[in-house]
Design an enzyme around this catalytic site. Structure first.
Site, PDB file in Angstrom:
ATOM      1  CB  SER A 220      -0.959  -0.050   1.202  1.00 31.38           C
ATOM      2  OG  SER A 220      -2.055   0.786   0.997  1.00 31.38           O
ATOM      3  CG  ASP A 348      -6.814  -2.560  -3.626  1.00 36.15           C
ATOM      4  OD1 ASP A 348      -7.441  -1.801  -2.850  1.00 36.15           O
ATOM      5  OD2 ASP A 348      -5.660  -2.961  -3.381  1.00 36.15           O
ATOM      6  CG  HIS A 377      -6.180  -2.295   0.385  1.00 35.60           C
ATOM      7  ND1 HIS A 377      -5.426  -1.797  -0.653  1.00 35.60           N
ATOM      8  CD2 HIS A 377      -5.557  -1.892   1.510  1.00 35.60           C
ATOM      9  CE1 HIS A 377      -4.395  -1.121  -0.179  1.00 35.60           C
ATOM     10  NE2 HIS A 377      -4.448  -1.171   1.143  1.00 35.60           N
TER      11      HIS A 377
END
Length: 435
Positions: A220, A348, A377
Site C-alpha cells: 500500500s 482493490d 485491499h
C-alpha cells in the site's frame, strides 16, 4: 494486536454494524531508463534463463511488463488459476475486512532497534530475535515496509516474515515514524514521497550485512514509498530486487475513489488511526505556527483533511492536491532499474486498478505486473492458506525473490567507489536509541 489493524493502508477498526452492512537486475539484463539511455549488462545467469522452459500464466491472471519473458520462469504458481475462497471473495469489501479481522497473526519474537535519523526523527526496525547468530552473515536480507500507520504486528507482515524466514532469509520490519509504537521525535511523521528514512534504513542494513544481497517488499503506502525510492534513486539504490503490493500508484485517483460509497468507511477509519498517533505525541505539536492546522488534524474526518492540515505543510507542499500529484509512484516507475514485481487486485477498493501505470510497466524491462481478478485491499484470500492463513501473494513473492537470489553471482559492492561515499553520507548522524 487488535483485529482490524492489518489493512496495510493503516490499521483500521470497524464496528460490527459496519462489518455487516538496483541496483542491478541479476537475472540477465540491467536497463537504465534515465534520460532514455539504455544499457544492458549480461551476467552468467542469462544462459540458465534461456534454457528454462517457456511458461505461460493462467488466463485468470493479467501478467504484463517489460520483464515478463525474463521473470516468468521464476514462478511455478502462475500457470494455475487464481481461485478465491468461496463467498468471502464475492465482494471486495468483505474480503478486505475479513482478512483484516480474521486472518491469523503468526507468533514471532522480535527484537527492536530504533534509529535516530539525520533530521532527529526516529524509525524502529524489528528483527527476528536470534537470527543474528542463527543465520550466516551473507544470508539475503528482506526489508518489509507496511502500509500507512501499519507495523510489524500486522498479519500480512507477519505471514510474509514467517515465509521468508522459513527459506533462510533474514527479515527486518521497517516501522515508520509513529507506527508500530515507534516514537515520534520531530514535527514530521512521514509521507508518500519522503525518501529520507528509507535511504537511511537501507544504508544501515547494508552496513550491518555488507556481504548480503538486500531486497524489499512494501504494501500500500509502503509500496508507493518503495517504488518512488527505486525510481528516484535508480543510480544508487543498492537493492537487488523489490516487490510492490496493493500500491495506490496514482494518489490523485486513489483520493477520488476514497470519497465514494463504502470507501468512506475506510477513509474515516484511517483518519482515526492518524488521530491516535497525533494524540500520543500531542506535546510535540503544541504552538505550531505557519500553515499548520493542528486542531483540524486532530479532528480530521478523512485522510485528505489530515494531509491538508499537517502532512503537506510539514513536507513543503502548497496544497494537498500538490502533495498527492507530486508523490505518486506512477511517475517514478519508468525510471526503476531494479528487478521489480508489482502485484495488484483488480477489485482493490483503496488502490484502484485504473491508477496502475500499465504502459510504463510494459515499457520497463525491469518490471513485471500481476493483477488478480479478486483480492480486495491486502485480502487475497485464496490459495493453500485460505481462508485464515497466509495470503495468496506470499508464495508468489518468495518465488520471485528466490529466483533473483539464486541467479545472483555477485554480491552488492557498497564498500567500493561512489557507493561507499553514499553509504558513509547516509549513515552519518544516525544514532541508536533505546526505547
Amino acid at each position: 494486536m487488535a483485529r482490524g489493524a492489518s489493512l496495510g493502508f493503516p490499521p483500521i477498526i470497524f464496528s460490527s454494524r459496519q462489518f455487516c452492512s538496483s541496483f542491478r537486475p541479476i537475472s540477465a539484463v540491467h536497463v537504465n531508463n534515465n534520460n532514455n539511455n539504455t544499457t544492458a549488462a549480461t551476467t552468467t545467469s542469462a544462459a540458465t534463463i534461456n534454457n528454462m522452459p517457456n511458461q505461460v500464466s493462467h488466463h485468470s491472471l493479467e501478467v504484463i511488463g517489460g520483464g515478463r519473458d525474463l521473470y516468468l520462469p521464476a514462478f511455478t504458481t502462475l500457470h494455475r488459476p487464481y481461485t478465491p475462497f468461496p463467498l468471502i471473495a464475492h465482494n471486495c469489501h468483505l474480503e478486505t475486512i475479513f482478512a483484516s479481522f480474521f486472518r491469523s497473526v503468526p507468533d514471532v519474537c522480535l527484537k527492536r532497534e530504533c534509529l535516530r535519523t539525520n533530521d532527529n526523527g526516529t524509525v524502529a526496525l524489528d528483527w527476528v530475535s536470534g537470527d543474528r547468530l542463527r543465520l550466516p552473515p551473507d544470508s539475503p536480507v528482506l526489508i518489509l515496509l507496511p502500509g500507512l500507520t501499519g507495523g510489524s504486528d500486522d498479519s500480512y507482515v507477519r505471514h510474509m516474515l514467517v515465509r521468508a524466514r522459513s527459506k533462510g532469509w533474514r527479515v527486518v520490519v521497517f516501522n515508520s515514524r509513529g507506527c508500530g509504537d515507534s516514537p515520534v521525535t520531530t514535527h514530521q511523521f512521514y509521507s508518500a514521497s519522503f525518501l529520507g528514512d528509507i535511504r537511511e534504513v537501507v544504508a544501515h542494513v547494508a552496513s550491518r550485512y555488507p556481504n548480503a544481497n538486500l531486497y524489499a517488499a512494501g504494501w500500500s503506502l509502503g509500496a508507493n514509498i518503495l517504488v518512488n525510492y527505486l525510481g528516484q534513486d535508480s543510480q544508487t539504490c543498492p537493492l537487488t530486487g523489490a516487490v510492490s503490493l496493493c500500491n495506490p500508484f496514482n494518489l490523485v485517483i486513489a483520493d477520488e475513489d476514497f470519497h465514494r460509497g463504502f470507501n468512506v468507511v475506510y477513509d474515516k477509519a484511517l483518519a482515526n488511526a492518524l488521530h491516535r498517533i497525533l494524540k500520543k505525541h500531542a506535546l510535540l505539536f503544541e504552538d505550531m505556527d505557519g500553515e499548520y492546522n493542528i486542531p483540524l488534524a486532530a479532528k480530521a474526518r478523512s485522510v485528505r483533511e489530515f494531509d491538508e492540515a499537517l502532512t503537506r505543510v510539514s513536507f513543503g507542499f502548497k496544497s494537498v492536491d500538490d502533495y498527492y500529484s507530486n508523490s505518486s509512484s506512477s511517475d517514478s516507475i519508468k525510471y526503476v532499474c531494479t528487478p521489480l514485481l508489482c502485484i495488484q487486485a483488480s477489485n482493490d477498493p483503496i488502490a484502484p486498478a485504473r491508477g496502475i501505470p500499465r504502459e510504463d510497466i510494459k515499457d520497463n524491462p525491469n518490471c513485471l505486473l500481476i493483477v488478480t481478478p479478486k483480492g480486495g485491499h491486502l485480502g487475497w484470500v485464496a490459495g493453500a492458506g485460505a481462508p485464515v492463513g497466509a495470503p495468496w501473494t506470499d508464495v508468489v513473492v518468495m518465488e520471485f525473490l528466490e529466483h533473483l537470489e539464486k541467479a545472483s553471482s555477485n554480491k552488492p559492492a557498497l564498500e567500493t567507489g561512489s557507493n561507499a561515499k553514499a553509504l558513509q553520507k547516509l549513515t552519518e548522524g544516525m544514532h541508536h536509541l533505546r526505547v
